[in-house]
Design an enzyme around this catalytic site. Structure first.
Site, PDB file in Angstrom:
ATOM      1  N   ILE A 119      51.416  56.166  47.719  1.00  0.00           N
ATOM      2  CA  ILE A 119      50.889  57.524  47.559  1.00  0.00           C
ATOM      3  C   ILE A 119      49.364  57.576  47.598  1.00  0.00           C
ATOM      4  O   ILE A 119      48.789  58.649  47.719  1.00  0.00           O
ATOM      5  CB  ILE A 119      51.446  58.214  46.292  1.00  0.00           C
ATOM      6  CG1 ILE A 119      51.171  57.418  45.035  1.00  0.00           C
ATOM      7  CG2 ILE A 119      52.921  58.475  46.443  1.00  0.00           C
ATOM      8  CD1 ILE A 119      51.656  58.107  43.763  1.00  0.00           C
TER       9      ILE A 119
ATOM     10  N   ARG B 264      59.035  54.663  38.868  1.00  0.00           N
ATOM     11  CA  ARG B 264      57.948  53.817  38.369  1.00  0.00           C
ATOM     12  C   ARG B 264      56.729  54.042  39.247  1.00  0.00           C
ATOM     13  O   ARG B 264      56.814  53.947  40.466  1.00  0.00           O
ATOM     14  CB  ARG B 264      58.329  52.333  38.409  1.00  0.00           C
ATOM     15  CG  ARG B 264      59.534  51.978  37.556  1.00  0.00           C
ATOM     16  CD  ARG B 264      59.186  52.075  36.088  1.00  0.00           C
ATOM     17  NE  ARG B 264      60.281  51.630  35.257  1.00  0.00           N
ATOM     18  CZ  ARG B 264      60.905  52.387  34.387  1.00  0.00           C
ATOM     19  NH1 ARG B 264      60.560  53.654  34.224  1.00  0.00           N
ATOM     20  NH2 ARG B 264      61.873  51.907  33.647  1.00  0.00           N
ATOM     21  N   GLU B 265      55.625  54.388  38.628  1.00  0.00           N
ATOM     22  CA  GLU B 265      54.362  54.502  39.341  1.00  0.00           C
ATOM     23  C   GLU B 265      53.484  53.353  38.884  1.00  0.00           C
ATOM     24  O   GLU B 265      53.417  53.058  37.684  1.00  0.00           O
ATOM     25  CB  GLU B 265      53.680  55.834  39.020  1.00  0.00           C
ATOM     26  CG  GLU B 265      54.483  57.034  39.480  1.00  0.00           C
ATOM     27  CD  GLU B 265      53.928  58.356  38.976  1.00  0.00           C
ATOM     28  OE1 GLU B 265      54.334  59.381  39.518  1.00  0.00           O
ATOM     29  OE2 GLU B 265      53.115  58.358  38.024  1.00  0.00           O
TER      30      GLU B 265
ATOM     31  N   ARG C 168      29.900  50.509  33.830  1.00  0.00           N
ATOM     32  CA  ARG C 168      31.294  50.649  34.261  1.00  0.00           C
ATOM     33  C   ARG C 168      31.629  52.127  34.266  1.00  0.00           C
ATOM     34  O   ARG C 168      31.722  52.771  33.221  1.00  0.00           O
ATOM     35  CB  ARG C 168      32.229  49.861  33.342  1.00  0.00           C
ATOM     36  CG  ARG C 168      32.075  48.361  33.478  1.00  0.00           C
ATOM     37  CD  ARG C 168      32.366  47.917  34.884  1.00  0.00           C
ATOM     38  NE  ARG C 168      32.596  46.483  34.963  1.00  0.00           N
ATOM     39  CZ  ARG C 168      32.907  45.862  36.086  1.00  0.00           C
ATOM     40  NH1 ARG C 168      33.029  46.544  37.216  1.00  0.00           N
ATOM     41  NH2 ARG C 168      33.095  44.564  36.099  1.00  0.00           N
TER      42      ARG C 168
ATOM     43  N   ALA D 210      32.728  38.183  36.774  1.00  0.00           N
ATOM     44  CA  ALA D 210      34.060  38.323  37.361  1.00  0.00           C
ATOM     45  C   ALA D 210      33.960  39.028  38.703  1.00  0.00           C
ATOM     46  O   ALA D 210      32.966  39.691  38.990  1.00  0.00           O
ATOM     47  CB  ALA D 210      34.972  39.118  36.428  1.00  0.00           C
TER      48      ALA D 210
ATOM     49  N   GLU E 126      31.912  34.002  42.600  1.00  0.00           N
ATOM     50  CA  GLU E 126      31.408  35.036  41.700  1.00  0.00           C
ATOM     51  C   GLU E 126      30.416  34.493  40.673  1.00  0.00           C
ATOM     52  O   GLU E 126      29.457  35.179  40.322  1.00  0.00           O
ATOM     53  CB  GLU E 126      32.567  35.743  41.002  1.00  0.00           C
ATOM     54  CG  GLU E 126      33.393  36.621  41.921  1.00  0.00           C
ATOM     55  CD  GLU E 126      32.621  37.809  42.490  1.00  0.00           C
ATOM     56  OE1 GLU E 126      31.670  38.302  41.846  1.00  0.00           O
ATOM     57  OE2 GLU E 126      32.987  38.253  43.593  1.00  0.00           O
TER      58      GLU E 126
ATOM     59  N   GLU F 110      26.796  36.277  40.717  1.00  0.00           N
ATOM     60  CA  GLU F 110      26.374  37.122  39.597  1.00  0.00           C
ATOM     61  C   GLU F 110      25.352  36.471  38.679  1.00  0.00           C
ATOM     62  O   GLU F 110      24.527  37.173  38.097  1.00  0.00           O
ATOM     63  CB  GLU F 110      27.597  37.571  38.788  1.00  0.00           C
ATOM     64  CG  GLU F 110      28.473  38.526  39.559  1.00  0.00           C
ATOM     65  CD  GLU F 110      29.523  39.210  38.710  1.00  0.00           C
ATOM     66  OE1 GLU F 110      29.570  38.980  37.482  1.00  0.00           O
ATOM     67  OE2 GLU F 110      30.301  39.999  39.287  1.00  0.00           O
TER      68      GLU F 110
ATOM     69  N   PRO G 185      49.815  45.640  31.858  1.00  0.00           N
ATOM     70  CA  PRO G 185      51.109  45.512  32.519  1.00  0.00           C
ATOM     71  C   PRO G 185      51.931  46.799  32.587  1.00  0.00           C
ATOM     72  O   PRO G 185      52.888  46.854  33.347  1.00  0.00           O
ATOM     73  CB  PRO G 185      51.836  44.449  31.695  1.00  0.00           C
ATOM     74  CG  PRO G 185      51.137  44.399  30.397  1.00  0.00           C
ATOM     75  CD  PRO G 185      49.731  44.837  30.640  1.00  0.00           C
TER      76      PRO G 185
ATOM     77  N   GLU H 157      48.030  43.819  38.555  1.00  0.00           N
ATOM     78  CA  GLU H 157      46.854  42.961  38.617  1.00  0.00           C
ATOM     79  C   GLU H 157      47.059  41.690  37.785  1.00  0.00           C
ATOM     80  O   GLU H 157      47.587  41.743  36.672  1.00  0.00           O
ATOM     81  CB  GLU H 157      45.620  43.706  38.102  1.00  0.00           C
ATOM     82  CG  GLU H 157      44.373  42.857  38.133  1.00  0.00           C
ATOM     83  CD  GLU H 157      43.146  43.562  37.586  1.00  0.00           C
ATOM     84  OE1 GLU H 157      42.054  43.004  37.727  1.00  0.00           O
ATOM     85  OE2 GLU H 157      43.276  44.660  37.020  1.00  0.00           O
TER      86      GLU H 157
ATOM     87  N   GLU I 162      25.403  44.611  47.441  1.00  0.00           N
ATOM     88  CA  GLU I 162      24.424  45.692  47.497  1.00  0.00           C
ATOM     89  C   GLU I 162      24.733  46.847  46.547  1.00  0.00           C
ATOM     90  O   GLU I 162      23.838  47.599  46.173  1.00  0.00           O
ATOM     91  CB  GLU I 162      24.257  46.205  48.923  1.00  0.00           C
ATOM     92  CG  GLU I 162      25.461  46.902  49.501  1.00  0.00           C
ATOM     93  CD  GLU I 162      25.218  47.396  50.915  1.00  0.00           C
ATOM     94  OE1 GLU I 162      25.763  48.466  51.237  1.00  0.00           O
ATOM     95  OE2 GLU I 162      24.498  46.735  51.672  1.00  0.00           O
TER      96      GLU I 162
ATOM     97  N   GLU J  73      26.022  46.333  43.482  1.00  0.00           N
ATOM     98  CA  GLU J  73      26.222  45.683  42.183  1.00  0.00           C
ATOM     99  C   GLU J  73      24.882  45.587  41.462  1.00  0.00           C
ATOM    100  O   GLU J  73      23.909  45.064  41.994  1.00  0.00           O
ATOM    101  CB  GLU J  73      26.801  44.284  42.441  1.00  0.00           C
ATOM    102  CG  GLU J  73      27.447  43.625  41.296  1.00  0.00           C
ATOM    103  CD  GLU J  73      28.203  42.369  41.736  1.00  0.00           C
ATOM    104  OE1 GLU J  73      29.190  42.072  41.063  1.00  0.00           O
ATOM    105  OE2 GLU J  73      27.812  41.697  42.704  1.00  0.00           O
TER     106      GLU J  73
END
Length: 179
Positions: free
Chosen positions: A12, A35-36, A62, A74, A90, A94, A112, A117, A136, A138
């Site tokens: 979707i 389930r989405e 964030r 991360a 990373e 970073e 979960p 992920e 660029e 970040e």
């Protein structure tokens, strides 16, 4: 062990870093449900610790929280990328650090209930300085902090990021077991 069987899946939303699906499933009792969930390729995160028990944290804005957040370095996995390769990349991007040793601390499921992920958390030791090279889009600051001070920040509720808390408490327990 319970299991749900998917009989239909609809994409979707197809975004740059995630996709959102709506699946029709059959529950273990035979009933139907929807389930989405969010599909995300996952990520790798790194607690870099030096020989003096300093750890390296970053602060960055964030957007979902509308504030700066303290975190361990991360980044997201590219499709099919090995988590360790991502962690190595990373850390240097970073923080401008390379590490001789990477130890997998945990494979986390951050949320979960609505995402698939997987987040791989590494401990990096044997650090040497190189040069950071941020993406660029970040913007972050790197802070070298004594482990005891980082733990105090956690105790005071100044750290909210789950992967960071897992990594810090793991490392503190490892250091305590060594002594």
């Amino acid at each position: 062990m319970s299991k749900e069987i998917t009989f239909d899946s609809e994409l979707i939303y197809d975004g740059r870093i995630m996709q959102v699906y709506k699946d029709d499933v059959i529950l273990e009792n035979g009933k139907h449900a929807v389930r989405e969930y969010v599909h995300h390729n996952g990520g790798a995160s790194i607690l870099a610790a030096d020989e003096d028990d300093n750890v390296y944290l970053v602060t960055q804005f964030r957007y979902p929280y509308r504030r700066e957040v303290w975190e361990i370095p991360a980044g997201k996995l590219e499709k099919g990328e090995d988590p360790l390769s991502c962690a190595v990349r990373e850390l240097e991007e970073e923080t401008g650090l390379k590490a001789e040793h990477f130890t997998l601390i945990a494979e986390l499921y951050p949320t979960p209930a609505y995402t698939d992920e997987r987040l791989y958390v590494y401990l990096a030791t044997g650090l040497t300085a190189t040069k950071s090279h941020l993406d660029e889009d970040e913007f972050l600051s790197v802070k070298k902090i004594p482990l005891r001070d980082a733990l105090k920040m956690a105790e005071k509720g100044e750290l909210h990021d789950g992967k960071t808390l897992v990594a810090l408490y793991y490392y503190a327990a490892k250091k305590a077991a060594e002594n």
